[in-house]
Design a protein around this motif. Structure first.
Motif, mmCIF file in Angstrom:
data_model
loop_
_atom_site.group_PDB
_atom_site.id
_atom_site.type_symbol
_atom_site.label_atom_id
_atom_site.label_comp_id
_atom_site.label_asym_id
_atom_site.label_seq_id
_atom_site.Cartn_x
_atom_site.Cartn_y
_atom_site.Cartn_z
ATOM 1 N N GLY A 11 36.095 45.552 37.299
ATOM 2 C CA GLY A 11 36.078 45.250 38.727
ATOM 3 C C GLY A 11 34.772 44.584 39.118
ATOM 4 O O GLY A 11 34.264 43.699 38.427
ATOM 5 N N LEU A 12 34.189 45.025 40.230
ATOM 6 C CA LEU A 12 32.944 44.435 40.713
ATOM 7 C C LEU A 12 31.814 44.454 39.683
ATOM 8 O O LEU A 12 31.028 43.500 39.621
ATOM 9 N N PRO A 13 31.684 45.527 38.869
ATOM 10 C CA PRO A 13 30.617 45.495 37.853
ATOM 11 C C PRO A 13 30.716 44.302 36.909
ATOM 12 O O PRO A 13 29.693 43.789 36.433
ATOM 13 N N ALA A 14 31.941 43.832 36.644
ATOM 14 C CA ALA A 14 32.100 42.667 35.763
ATOM 15 C C ALA A 14 31.498 41.417 36.406
ATOM 16 O O ALA A 14 30.893 40.583 35.726
ATOM 17 N N LEU A 15 31.663 41.278 37.715
ATOM 18 C CA LEU A 15 31.110 40.122 38.406
ATOM 19 C C LEU A 15 29.588 40.127 38.401
ATOM 20 O O LEU A 15 28.952 39.081 38.362
ATOM 21 N N LEU A 16 29.002 41.312 38.432
ATOM 22 C CA LEU A 16 27.558 41.418 38.594
ATOM 23 C C LEU A 16 26.806 41.652 37.291
ATOM 24 O O LEU A 16 25.712 41.120 37.100
ATOM 25 N N VAL A 17 27.385 42.464 36.381
ATOM 26 C CA VAL A 17 26.605 42.918 35.222
ATOM 27 C C VAL A 17 27.325 42.745 33.892
ATOM 28 O O VAL A 17 26.745 42.236 32.930
ATOM 29 N N THR A 18 28.572 43.165 33.800
ATOM 30 C CA THR A 18 29.203 43.337 32.489
ATOM 31 C C THR A 18 30.194 42.250 32.106
ATOM 32 O O THR A 18 30.731 42.278 30.995
ATOM 33 N N GLY A 19 30.482 41.305 32.988
ATOM 34 C CA GLY A 19 31.531 40.323 32.724
ATOM 35 C C GLY A 19 31.077 39.159 31.873
ATOM 36 O O GLY A 19 29.985 39.157 31.284
ATOM 37 N N PHE A 74 36.853 40.224 34.713
ATOM 38 C CA PHE A 74 37.077 40.611 36.100
ATOM 39 C C PHE A 74 38.567 40.608 36.427
ATOM 40 O O PHE A 74 39.265 39.632 36.195
ATOM 41 N N GLU A 75 39.056 41.743 36.973
ATOM 42 C CA GLU A 75 40.463 41.863 37.307
ATOM 43 C C GLU A 75 40.712 42.452 38.693
ATOM 44 O O GLU A 75 41.795 42.284 39.241
ATOM 45 N N SER A 76 39.746 43.170 39.248
ATOM 46 C CA SER A 76 39.964 43.811 40.545
ATOM 47 C C SER A 76 38.630 43.958 41.266
ATOM 48 O O SER A 76 37.573 43.657 40.716
ATOM 49 N N LEU A 77 38.691 44.449 42.505
ATOM 50 C CA LEU A 77 37.485 44.629 43.308
ATOM 51 C C LEU A 77 36.983 46.080 43.284
ATOM 52 O O LEU A 77 36.088 46.438 44.045
ATOM 53 N N GLU A 78 37.559 46.909 42.425
ATOM 54 C CA GLU A 78 37.149 48.314 42.366
ATOM 55 C C GLU A 78 35.774 48.450 41.723
ATOM 56 O O GLU A 78 35.502 47.873 40.672
ATOM 57 N N TRP A 79 34.910 49.246 42.350
ATOM 58 C CA TRP A 79 33.582 49.459 41.786
ATOM 59 C C TRP A 79 33.634 50.388 40.575
ATOM 60 O O TRP A 79 32.849 50.252 39.639
ATOM 61 N N SER A 80 34.577 51.329 40.574
ATOM 62 C CA SER A 80 34.662 52.297 39.481
ATOM 63 C C SER A 80 35.312 51.715 38.230
ATOM 64 O O SER A 80 35.234 52.298 37.155
#
Length: 411
Positions: free
Chosen positions: A182-190, A172-178
């Motif tokens: 970003g956000l995908p790392a927090l929810l799925v890929t991080g 996770f490095e940013s809040l960008e969804w794309s």
């Protein structure tokens, strides 16, 4: 003789310190010390194999205990109701925001550690609507999520971010969804994605709704934890020995384009990839990866097994601290566990200052980190009730809650 403080905890409600919970928190934090500072078992350093137990399981225990804290902050055995419920929501939302900001700061230090605090903030936010469920419902949701979360993650990633290599993950490095970082790392890929880590938190919330001063509860947690650990890790090992390990080696051989049997050295490397190469997610090229139980892999087997270890550790700590002599001997751990956020943050700051550590220095560095932490924590706890970061979270969340709702809610 049972520790009188445990009896007082029964009478005085969720705000009283549960000593066994503090000891469990300390073990989680020191386990992460071992994973971050000590030699890694995959590198073959002398004695490093004993540290294998801490990898993955310490962070999972940390998440489970975060769930227990959420339950205690929202009323313990008697969840807040009426106006207090709104105050609790505000307090926890403020804590989540502050944890996120602290996580960003610690992540910017440049240490080789995958900082978990931003993920923690997301767990807090996702848990808020579920805090008011009955314990049985919480256990049911946690169990269903432990099985379905990894499957949904696998399905999403196979279509959105397919990977066939076990060491691919996002930080996770940013809040960008794309942005995949970003956000995908927090929810799925991080490295600690909410989709596969929320079962730890929800199980912790369910535990926090129990009477943690009860010997029966502590024994039940220990027994259930042992059963889940055996079921999760044991079934995965049995499946692996029944042919899944050979299938995974075959997938990796195909990936590397080798048409002949690998050398002994390369075969060992393949096994290391299966054992240590996953952080938060497994490859989405073949469902066989969902059958492993490697640290941080986020499979149903790993989630169930690590939850079991967490419950076993917590139950054992609760039992140990019911005896005055043992509880007194565990004073350094109790002190560390009373300020886990401060200790976690301080060890990252110290690690940033000491980085990079030579491989030969890792055992001495680990011992020094633990010793200094214990001494400072004991000294601090003799004067202050909370660690500096714990006080900041408590003070800020209480003030905001009182300003917004006119109440601080359950404490």
């Amino acid at each position: 003789m049972e520790l009188t403080g445990e009896r007082r905890a029964r009478a005085s409600g969720p705000t009283s310190r549960v000593l066994g919970l503090d000891v469990a928190r300390a073990l989680a934090v020191l386990g992460m010390f071992a994973a971050h500072i000590g030699p890694h078992p995959r590198d073959g350093a002398e004695g490093a194999v004993v540290l294998e137990v801490f990898h993955g399981r310490s962070a999972a225990l940390f998440a489970l205990l975060a769930g227990v804290s959420l339950a205690l902050l929202s009323g313990g055995r008697t969840p807040a109701a009426g106006g207090d419920r709104g105050a609790v929501v505000v307090r926890l939302a403020v804590r989540a925001l502050l944890l996120f900001l602290i996580g960003l700061v610690l992540g910017a230090l440049g240490t080789p550690v995958l900082v978990i605090l931003c993920y923690y903030a997301v767990y807090f936010a996702l848990a808020l609507p579920l805090l008011w469920l009955r314990p049985a419902a919480l256990w049911a949701v946690a169990a269903a999520w432990a099985v379905l979360g990894p499957l949904v993650s696998f399905w999403l990633r196979s279509r959105w971010a397919p990977s066939d290599q076990p060491y691919e993950y996002h930080v996770f490095e940013s809040l960008e969804w794309s942005n995949p970082d970003g956000l995908p790392a927090l929810l799925v890929t991080g490295s600690y994605p909410a989709l596969t880590w929320m079962p730890f938190v929800l199980a912790g919330v369910a535990v926090g709704r129990l009477d943690l001063s009860s010997t029966r509860v502590a024994r039940t947690l220990s027994l259930v934890g042992a059963g889940l650990a055996v079921a999760g890790y044991g079934l995965s090992v049995w499946i692996s020995a029944s042919g899944n390990a050979d299938r995974l080696r075959g997938l990796l051989l195909d990936q590397y384009g080798l048409g002949t049997p690998p050398t002994e050295e390369f075969a060992a490397r393949l096994d290391q990839l299966v054992q240590w190469g996953m952080l938060g997610t497994v490859p989405s090229a073949d469902p066989a990866w969902l059958l492993v139980s490697s640290p941080h892999s986020g499979t149903p087997f790993e989630v169930v097994g690590a939850t079991g270890v967490g419950l076993l550790v917590l139950g054992g700590c609760l039992l140990l601290c019911r005896w005055g002599v043992v509880a007194a001997a565990l004073t350094p751990l109790r002190a560390i566990g009373s300020m886990p956020l401060t200790v976690y943050g301080a060890h990252l700051v110290a690690l940033a200052a000491a980085h990079p550590l030579d491989e030969g220095d890792r055992w001495p560095a680990l011992g020094l980190f633990v010793l200094i932490t214990a001494v400072v924590a004991v000294g601090w706890s003799l004067v202050f009730r909370r660690g500096p970061l714990e006080w900041m979270l408590w003070s800020a969340s209480t003030r905001v809650s009182e300003a917004v709702t006119g109440s601080a809610g359950a404490r």
